[in-house]
Design a protein around this motif. Structure first.
Motif, PDB file in Angstrom:
ATOM      1  N   UNK A 157      -0.769  -6.407  -8.831  1.00  0.00           N
ATOM      2  CA  UNK A 157      -2.476  -6.142  -9.336  1.00  0.00           C
ATOM      3  C   UNK A 157      -3.331  -7.303  -8.063  1.00  0.00           C
ATOM      4  N   UNK A 158      -2.028  -8.581  -7.378  1.00  0.00           N
ATOM      5  CA  UNK A 158      -2.719  -9.157  -6.233  1.00  0.00           C
ATOM      6  C   UNK A 158      -2.271 -10.881  -7.115  1.00  0.00           C
ATOM      7  N   UNK A 159      -2.442 -10.763  -8.456  1.00  0.00           N
ATOM      8  CA  UNK A 159      -2.296 -11.977  -9.119  1.00  0.00           C
ATOM      9  C   UNK A 159      -0.861 -13.151  -8.869  1.00  0.00           C
ATOM     10  N   UNK A 160      -1.526 -14.318  -8.473  1.00  0.00           N
ATOM     11  CA  UNK A 160      -0.527 -14.981  -7.995  1.00  0.00           C
ATOM     12  C   UNK A 160       0.197 -16.173  -9.366  1.00  0.00           C
ATOM     13  N   UNK A 161       1.363 -16.159  -8.876  1.00  0.00           N
ATOM     14  CA  UNK A 161       1.330 -17.235 -10.277  1.00  0.00           C
ATOM     15  C   UNK A 161       1.847 -18.606  -9.595  1.00  0.00           C
ATOM     16  N   UNK A 162       2.415 -19.484 -11.250  1.00  0.00           N
ATOM     17  CA  UNK A 162       2.348 -21.041  -9.881  1.00  0.00           C
ATOM     18  C   UNK A 162       4.114 -20.484  -9.861  1.00  0.00           C
ATOM     19  N   UNK A 163       3.708 -21.403  -8.545  1.00  0.00           N
ATOM     20  CA  UNK A 163       4.562 -22.073  -7.435  1.00  0.00           C
ATOM     21  C   UNK A 163       6.151 -22.900  -8.282  1.00  0.00           C
ATOM     22  N   UNK A 164       6.934 -21.648  -8.557  1.00  0.00           N
ATOM     23  CA  UNK A 164       8.439 -22.663  -9.077  1.00  0.00           C
ATOM     24  C   UNK A 164       8.631 -23.535  -8.747  1.00  0.00           C
ATOM     25  N   UNK A 165       9.145 -25.044  -9.005  1.00  0.00           N
ATOM     26  CA  UNK A 165       9.330 -26.320  -8.440  1.00  0.00           C
ATOM     27  C   UNK A 165      10.696 -25.835  -7.714  1.00  0.00           C
ATOM     28  N   UNK A 166      11.511 -24.974  -7.820  1.00  0.00           N
ATOM     29  CA  UNK A 166      12.340 -25.281  -7.314  1.00  0.00           C
ATOM     30  C   UNK A 166      12.231 -24.571  -6.348  1.00  0.00           C
ATOM     31  N   UNK A 167      11.407 -23.506  -5.831  1.00  0.00           N
ATOM     32  CA  UNK A 167      10.658 -23.222  -4.655  1.00  0.00           C
ATOM     33  C   UNK A 167      10.143 -24.515  -3.833  1.00  0.00           C
ATOM     34  N   UNK A 168       9.487 -25.061  -4.369  1.00  0.00           N
ATOM     35  CA  UNK A 168       9.065 -26.389  -3.487  1.00  0.00           C
ATOM     36  C   UNK A 168       9.856 -27.149  -3.584  1.00  0.00           C
ATOM     37  N   UNK A 169      11.581 -27.395  -3.950  1.00  0.00           N
ATOM     38  CA  UNK A 169      12.588 -28.361  -3.819  1.00  0.00           C
ATOM     39  C   UNK A 169      12.935 -27.809  -2.552  1.00  0.00           C
ATOM     40  N   UNK A 170      13.404 -26.227  -2.360  1.00  0.00           N
ATOM     41  CA  UNK A 170      13.800 -25.839  -1.761  1.00  0.00           C
ATOM     42  C   UNK A 170      13.497 -26.088  -0.270  1.00  0.00           C
ATOM     43  N   UNK A 171      12.002 -25.637  -0.383  1.00  0.00           N
ATOM     44  CA  UNK A 171      11.006 -25.644   1.422  1.00  0.00           C
ATOM     45  C   UNK A 171      11.161 -26.238   1.601  1.00  0.00           C
ATOM     46  N   UNK A 172      10.251 -27.942   0.805  1.00  0.00           N
ATOM     47  CA  UNK A 172      10.547 -28.976   1.094  1.00  0.00           C
ATOM     48  C   UNK A 172      11.664 -30.250   1.256  1.00  0.00           C
ATOM     49  N   UNK A 173      12.416 -29.830   0.572  1.00  0.00           N
ATOM     50  CA  UNK A 173      13.783 -30.511   1.027  1.00  0.00           C
ATOM     51  C   UNK A 173      14.201 -29.662   2.514  1.00  0.00           C
ATOM     52  N   UNK A 174      14.401 -28.135   2.291  1.00  0.00           N
ATOM     53  CA  UNK A 174      14.932 -27.975   4.043  1.00  0.00           C
ATOM     54  C   UNK A 174      14.278 -28.747   5.525  1.00  0.00           C
ATOM     55  N   UNK A 175      12.861 -28.944   5.357  1.00  0.00           N
ATOM     56  CA  UNK A 175      12.055 -28.942   5.988  1.00  0.00           C
ATOM     57  C   UNK A 175      11.771 -30.886   6.542  1.00  0.00           C
ATOM     58  N   UNK A 176      11.834 -31.313   5.182  1.00  0.00           N
ATOM     59  CA  UNK A 176      12.356 -32.932   5.632  1.00  0.00           C
ATOM     60  C   UNK A 176      13.567 -33.155   6.022  1.00  0.00           C
ATOM     61  N   UNK A 177      14.400 -32.627   5.866  1.00  0.00           N
ATOM     62  CA  UNK A 177      16.123 -32.494   6.004  1.00  0.00           C
ATOM     63  C   UNK A 177      16.604 -32.109   7.140  1.00  0.00           C
ATOM     64  N   UNK A 178      15.660 -31.217   8.165  1.00  0.00           N
ATOM     65  CA  UNK A 178      16.205 -30.126   8.881  1.00  0.00           C
ATOM     66  C   UNK A 178      17.019 -30.534  10.302  1.00  0.00           C
ATOM     67  N   UNK A 179      16.590 -31.773  10.334  1.00  0.00           N
ATOM     68  CA  UNK A 179      17.821 -32.638  11.252  1.00  0.00           C
ATOM     69  C   UNK A 179      19.078 -33.050  10.996  1.00  0.00           C
ATOM     70  N   UNK A 180      19.076 -33.370   9.510  1.00  0.00           N
ATOM     71  CA  UNK A 180      20.467 -33.642   8.899  1.00  0.00           C
ATOM     72  C   UNK A 180      21.337 -32.115   8.835  1.00  0.00           C
ATOM     73  N   UNK A 181      20.718 -31.019   8.307  1.00  0.00           N
ATOM     74  CA  UNK A 181      21.548 -30.386   7.905  1.00  0.00           C
ATOM     75  C   UNK A 181      21.275 -29.450   8.988  1.00  0.00           C
ATOM     76  N   UNK A 182      20.195 -29.830  10.264  1.00  0.00           N
ATOM     77  CA  UNK A 182      20.734 -29.412  11.740  1.00  0.00           C
ATOM     78  C   UNK A 182      22.440 -29.643  12.171  1.00  0.00           C
ATOM     79  N   UNK A 183      22.622 -30.863  11.992  1.00  0.00           N
ATOM     80  CA  UNK A 183      23.830 -31.994  12.757  1.00  0.00           C
ATOM     81  C   UNK A 183      25.281 -31.348  11.593  1.00  0.00           C
ATOM     82  N   UNK A 184      24.744 -31.002  10.735  1.00  0.00           N
ATOM     83  CA  UNK A 184      25.948 -30.544   9.892  1.00  0.00           C
ATOM     84  C   UNK A 184      25.865 -29.202  10.171  1.00  0.00           C
ATOM     85  N   UNK A 185      25.196 -28.546  10.353  1.00  0.00           N
ATOM     86  CA  UNK A 185      26.050 -26.471  10.992  1.00  0.00           C
ATOM     87  C   UNK A 185      26.437 -27.045  12.049  1.00  0.00           C
TER      88      UNK A 185
END
Length: 140
Positions: free
Chosen positions: A41-69
């Motif tokens: 119906x086009x209704x949006x839910x609140x953004x789950x905290x873990x979604x923000x944790x994952x997205x923000x975390x990956x974006x913030x730590x991208x250089x470290x994550x890429x070094x790991x890979x």
């Protein structure tokens, strides 16, 4: 009323958000969240905290994550050669392995393989498994 998302469903939305932002770095992640979380119906839910944790975390730590890979790539492979879907999946997995202490390593790896099964192909799934298998110790 929308139902609460499972962690697996949240990881899917995180993958979709990060993939979209990789394709268009200028994209507004909150607009992407709303598109991904809208019901029929086009209704949006609140953004789950873990979604923000994952997205923000990956974006913030991208250089470290890429070094790991990079540590697990053979000499003829670079991050640029990895399919974008696989790179995003690996970043999420390494973020969970390195920064989310409440998630068992096997769960993070299995979830990455499920994302690969859904968004990539069998060869990619084997590649992701090979990279991540170096990061977890075998059960004794």
């Amino acid at each position: 009323m929308t139902e609460e998302l499972t962690r697996h469903q949240i990881r899917i939305r995180a993958f979709q958000t990060l993939f979209a932002m990789n394709a268009n770095p200028e994209a507004d992640r909150h607009v992407i969240y709303q598109q991904l979380l809208a019901d029929e119906d086009g209704q949006t839910a609140a953004v789950p905290a873990y979604l923000e944790t994952l997205v923000d975390g990956v974006l913030d730590k991208q250089d470290e994550l890429d070094a790991q890979i990079k540590k697990y790539l053979t000499t003829n492979w670079t991050l640029q050669r990895i399919a974008k879907t696989d790179l995003v999946i690996l970043r999420i997995a390494f973020y969970e392995l390195d920064y989310q202490t409440d998630i068992p390593k096997r769960v993070a790896v299995n979830e990455a393989l499920e994302l690969a099964k859904q968004f990539s192909d069998d060869r990619s799934r084997r590649f992701i498994n090979g990279v991540l298998s170096h990061e977890i110790e075998p059960d004794k």
